[in-house]
Design an enzyme around this catalytic site. Structure first.
Site, PDB file in Angstrom:
ATOM      1  N   GLU A   1       0.912  -1.158  -0.020  1.00  0.00           N
ATOM      2  CA  GLU A   1      -0.108   0.167  -0.020  1.00  0.00           C
ATOM      3  C   GLU A   1       0.861   1.115  -0.062  1.00  0.00           C
ATOM      4  O   GLU A   1       0.853   2.304   0.828  1.00  0.00           O
ATOM      5  CB  GLU A   1      -1.125  -0.223   1.244  1.00  0.00           C
ATOM      6  CG  GLU A   1      -1.923  -1.464   0.998  1.00  0.00           C
ATOM      7  CD  GLU A   1      -3.077  -1.163   2.113  1.00  0.00           C
ATOM      8  OE1 GLU A   1      -3.036  -0.454   2.776  1.00  0.00           O
ATOM      9  OE2 GLU A   1      -3.982  -1.953   1.705  1.00  0.00           O
TER      10      GLU A   1
ATOM     11  N   GLU B   1      -3.570  -9.113  -0.231  1.00  0.00           N
ATOM     12  CA  GLU B   1      -4.012  -8.910   1.139  1.00  0.00           C
ATOM     13  C   GLU B   1      -5.743  -9.015   0.880  1.00  0.00           C
ATOM     14  O   GLU B   1      -6.242  -8.339   0.101  1.00  0.00           O
ATOM     15  CB  GLU B   1      -3.799  -7.842   1.667  1.00  0.00           C
ATOM     16  CG  GLU B   1      -4.052  -7.676   3.085  1.00  0.00           C
ATOM     17  CD  GLU B   1      -3.458  -6.285   3.570  1.00  0.00           C
ATOM     18  OE1 GLU B   1      -2.164  -6.178   3.342  1.00  0.00           O
ATOM     19  OE2 GLU B   1      -4.232  -5.486   4.241  1.00  0.00           O
TER      20      GLU B   1
HETATM   21  C1  GAL Z   1      -4.347  -2.838   5.066  1.00  0.00           C
HETATM   22  C2  GAL Z   1      -2.817  -2.592   5.436  1.00  0.00           C
HETATM   23  C3  GAL Z   1      -2.590  -3.644   6.756  1.00  0.00           C
HETATM   24  C4  GAL Z   1      -3.446  -3.494   7.770  1.00  0.00           C
HETATM   25  C5  GAL Z   1      -4.659  -3.760   7.126  1.00  0.00           C
HETATM   26  C6  GAL Z   1      -6.028  -3.588   8.139  1.00  0.00           C
HETATM   27  O1  GAL Z   1      -4.592  -1.750   4.253  1.00  0.00           O
HETATM   28  O2  GAL Z   1      -1.902  -3.087   4.380  1.00  0.00           O
HETATM   29  O3  GAL Z   1      -1.338  -3.328   6.957  1.00  0.00           O
HETATM   30  O4  GAL Z   1      -3.434  -2.288   8.299  1.00  0.00           O
HETATM   31  O5  GAL Z   1      -5.371  -2.691   6.073  1.00  0.00           O
HETATM   32  O6  GAL Z   1      -7.217  -3.638   7.468  1.00  0.00           O
END
Ligand code: GAL
Length: 805
Positions: A421, A497
């Site tokens: 991100e 993710e």
């Molecule tokens: C994502 C991020 C993670 C964590 C997650 C929580 O956007 O990459 O590190 O913060 O959100 O939802």
């Protein structure tokens, strides 16, 4: 003759220059014991003659933050786990034998969080800002041979916040002393690839970098052999004689392995490459490189395949903390995490968002996990005021190169991620930086694809449009998966993710069938009635950018071209209790809680991702009579499940279409809830849950009853509060007092609650929703370690752990 053909093929293999479980290989000895520690700053402490007699004695790995108190005033904030940072000093006094004079001596740090500066006998060796990278310093010119020497390390984690999650503070990974001849394999000096692999044979290429510090050119021979898992030599690459100039030189050897045993997630077969450097028949160096032979492919249409077989990447993202042990590395604690993940069918790990401990990769090699090895959470632009963006310009090349050199031989590593991100996703600067980072990766390894984890994976994303990356990584946006090829024709997909759903283990408080994203103003709606900052364990609450577990898995499951997913997260972690505020201090995202206890959703994955028969019903059966309660069942290997309450059938349910669970809406009455799964009318599994009475006793269940007396091994003891009939009391929160007899201690205690302010250390801790955890750590003497647990009004319980030499 040494050959240096370019490495062409996206086919791999591996090596490991590190070893798990602290043995000495490749000239390394464990340097973890006998350190002194001072919490605070003291510039004099770098001097060799400084008197540290009053400092605390300890063994590494060590994390001082986990020893601190939770406070909303700690500058890391709840995002960083609400634990203290600061500055700390470590010193170690040691002797190098006179007989070692003439050798090269180095110190290797696997990871120091952060901004470490290291001195030997008052000479500065260097500074390393990155808290997750492994690094080496040479000690040779400054050593007093046969006499006392002092290493001093300043660790500066004072500038906060510098992380979006709990980092820990200190020398939290292993340290090694390395003694080498003047002619030896260089640091991270081997590189193994398998340019051709078939079931008939594999070609193995080994590049070996030799370091000659004699000051003159030397005649040496290099012999390498491949040894199979039983220790048998299966092939050796000829002894070749080289004239070695006075510098670093790379040599190449090639092998053919007939009928190779391929490395896979179900059968992670490991070979070793053993390299010897000799001069006049005298062995100057022996260097062992574990090797896994496998090939893989990411295909735009067919997704991922390993050794020619389609395989869905079923992964989780995890941070590096080990719950109540903090960031302090413990190999057994990591292994336990991986065992629990294997148990639900997980086959992949993303090391979010930084290089992992080398032991994690060793374990993934051995246990069969596919690793996405990630480098950065920021590039030049910040996420937190003091995070790595401060150092990116000066250090990214060195840090990324070192990560590649250290990790590129692990068979478990399949993907390099150069960022999570990254704020530059929308900036043209991303074109320059992504190209630079991809160039660094390709200069050291062309056998694995590069990705980035993008929260804005649309066509405005400059990292994706830079063309520098091989796999288009989506963070979230599961609604857009199906149309991926409309957006990116011909490109390859990975779900870097997914999910970000919330659950609190053992807690159920809302209707289970309405899916909710937490709204902008969390406190106005969901938080109401949740004064204790808990989230229902039905899979129905997620981040607005995320999904429930079922939503994302249904999409990934549907299409072969979706090569896989990394769920946020496998385990709860310290820090980032989003969307809750203080007193929450750890995450709610895990499939497994911070103490290592599976939440209910674990069994959804188990029913989908494993072959073992599963039947899991939720919730517990202790409610107010007359309340309407939703009962869910996750199951597999069956056509239907029938639910009975106190012997009366509540009906048969079958999953329809894409369903991943079945549900009954039940008017609660106390008694016995029983589920029976059946296939073709024959019972597959049954599960019963009974209304629990008052807490009557404590049960202690150790995961290992025999451990090694090596001062590192652990036994994880689960504390269960039971009623008189042996039912878990689902709302028990008794305070437990622990006593340990024998040569060992309690390394940590936890209960998985995200809001507990109790210390992880000491000898008392509450259970949460009926469960607690005490982590016993062995001493160095063989014998018995007995843990006794007592609580007001309950008879005490104990468990005996055998410690063996
Ligand atoms: C994502 C991020 C993670 C964590 C997650 C929580 O956007 O990459 O590190 O913060 O959100 O939802």
């Amino acid at each position: 003759m040494p050959r240096s053909k370019p490495l062409l093929v996206l086919v791999l293999l591996a090596v490991v220059c590190h070893t798990a479980f602290g043995q000495s290989v490749n000239g390394r000895t464990d340097f973890d014991n006998g350190w002194k520690f001072y919490l605070g700053d003291n510039k004099q402490a770098k001097e060799a003659g400084y008197n540290d007699a009053r400092w605390r004695s300890l063994n590494l790995p060590h994390d001082w933050s986990i020893e601190g108190k939770f406070s909303k005033d700690n500058p890391a904030g709840i995002g960083g786990g609400a634990l203290p940072g600061g500055i700390g000093w470590y010193r170690k006094t040691f002797t190098v034998p006179q007989t070692a004079q003439g050798k090269q001596v180095y110190i290797d740090f696997d990871g120091v969080y952060r901004n470490s500066e290291v001195w030997i006998n008052g000479h500065l060796l260097g500074k390393r800002p990155n808290g997750y990278i492994s690094f080496r310093y040479e000690l040779t010119p400054y050593l007093n041979w046969g006499k006392s020497n002092v290493i001093a390390v300043q660790v500066d984690n004072a500038d906060q916040p510098n992380s979006r999650w709990y980092s820990g503070s200190g020398i939290y990974r292993n340290v090694w002393l390395v003694t080498k001849s003047k002619i030896a394999v260089a640091h991270w000096g081997t590189y193994v690839t398998t340019p051709e692999v078939s079931s008939a044979q594999a070609t193995v290429k080994l590049q070996t970098r030799l370091r000659n510090t004699t000051g003159s050119s030397q005649q040496v021979t290099i012999t390498s052999k491949i040894v199979d898992a039983s220790g048998k030599t299966i092939t050796a690459a000829g002894t070749t004689s080289y004239r070695l100039p006075d510098t670093l030189t790379t040599y190449e050897q090639q092998f053919t392995v007939k009928q190779p045993q391929l490395w896979s997630v179900n059968r992670p077969y490991l070979y070793q490459v053993v390299t010897q450097v000799k001069q006049n028949n005298q062995v100057l160096d022996t260097y062992t490189t574990p090797l896994g032979i496998r090939y893989f492919d990411f295909d735009a249409d067919k997704g991922f395949s390993l050794n020619g077989q389609h395989l869905k990447i079923l992964g989780v993202c995890d941070h590096h903390d080990l719950g109540c042990l903090g960031a302090a590395l413990n190999t057994r604690a990591l292994e336990r995490q991986l065992e629990i993940l294997k148990g639900m069918g997980c086959n992949a790990i993303r090391t979010s968002h930084n290089p992992p401990a080398p032991e994690l990769l060793d374990l993934c090699d051995k246990m069969g996990f596919i690793v996405m090895d990630e480098a950065f959470d920021t590039w030049e632009k910040p996420k937190e005021k003091y995070d790595y963006h401060q150092f990116f310009k000066a250090w990214h090349k060195r840090d990324l190169e070192d990560q590649l050199l250290r990790d590129r031989n692990h068979p478990s590593v399949f993907i390099w991620s150069i960022g999570n991100e990254i704020p530059e996703q929308r900036d043209s600067s991303a074109l320059r930086i992504a190209a630079d980072l991809a160039h660094i990766v390709h200069s050291l390894d062309k056998t694995r694809p590069i990705t980035t984890a993008n929260n804005n994976p649309d066509t405005g994303n400059k990292i994706i449009s830079s063309g520098a990356i091989d796999l288009v990584g989506y963070n979230y946006h599961h609604q857009d998966y199906a149309a991926f090829h409309q957006r990116y024709p011909g490109k390859r997909f990975i779900g870097t993710e997914t999910t970000s759903a919330l659950e609190t283990r053992g807690h159920y408080d809302m209707p289970s069938d309405s899916i909710r994203r937490w709204p902008e103003r969390w406190d106005q709606s969901l938080k109401k009635g949740n004064a204790d900052n808990t989230v229902s364990a039905y899979d129905n609450v997620s981040a607005p950018w995320g999904s429930t577990h079922e939503e994302s898995w249904k999409e990934i499951k549907k299409y072969d071209f979706l090569s896989g997913m990394f769920i946020w997260t496998g385990f709860d972690y310290l820090g980032e209790p989003t969307p809750y505020e203080w007193p929450s201090r750890s995450s709610y995202f895990g499939i497994i809680d911070l103490a290592g206890f599976p939440k209910d959703i674990y069994y959804m994955y188990q029913s989908e991702w494993t072959n073992k028969p599963v039947l899991h019903i939720l919730p517990h059966w202790n409610w107010q009579p007359g309340k309407t309660v939703d009962v869910w069942a996750y199951y597999n290997h069956a056509d239907e499940v029938e639910l009975y309450l106190n012997g009366k059938s509540l009906g048969v349910k079958k999953k329809q279409g894409e369903d991943l669970h079945v549900m009954w809406r039940v008017k609660y009455e106390p008694g016995t809830l029983k589920a029976v799964s059946r296939k073709n009318g024959k019972t597959v599994l049954t599960q019963t849950i009974q209304t629990a009475g008052k807490a009557a006793r404590i049960e202690l269940v150790a995961d290992h009853k025999v451990i090694k007396a090596d001062s590192r091994d652990l036994s994880f003891v689960t504390v269960r509060i039971l009623d008189a009939n042996g039912n878990l009391v689902p709302d028990a929160n008794n305070l437990i007092h622990f006593k340990v007899a024998g040569n060992g201690h309690i390394a940590g205690m936890d209960n998985g609650s995200e809001t507990s302010m109790e210390s992880f250390q000491g000898n008392q801790h509450s259970v949460f929703n009926g469960l607690g955890l005490a982590v016993l750590q062995a001493g160095t003497a063989a014998g018995t370690l007995t843990l006794t647990a007592s609580a007001d009004g309950l008879p005490s319980a104990n468990v005996a752990i055998k410690m063996q030499k």
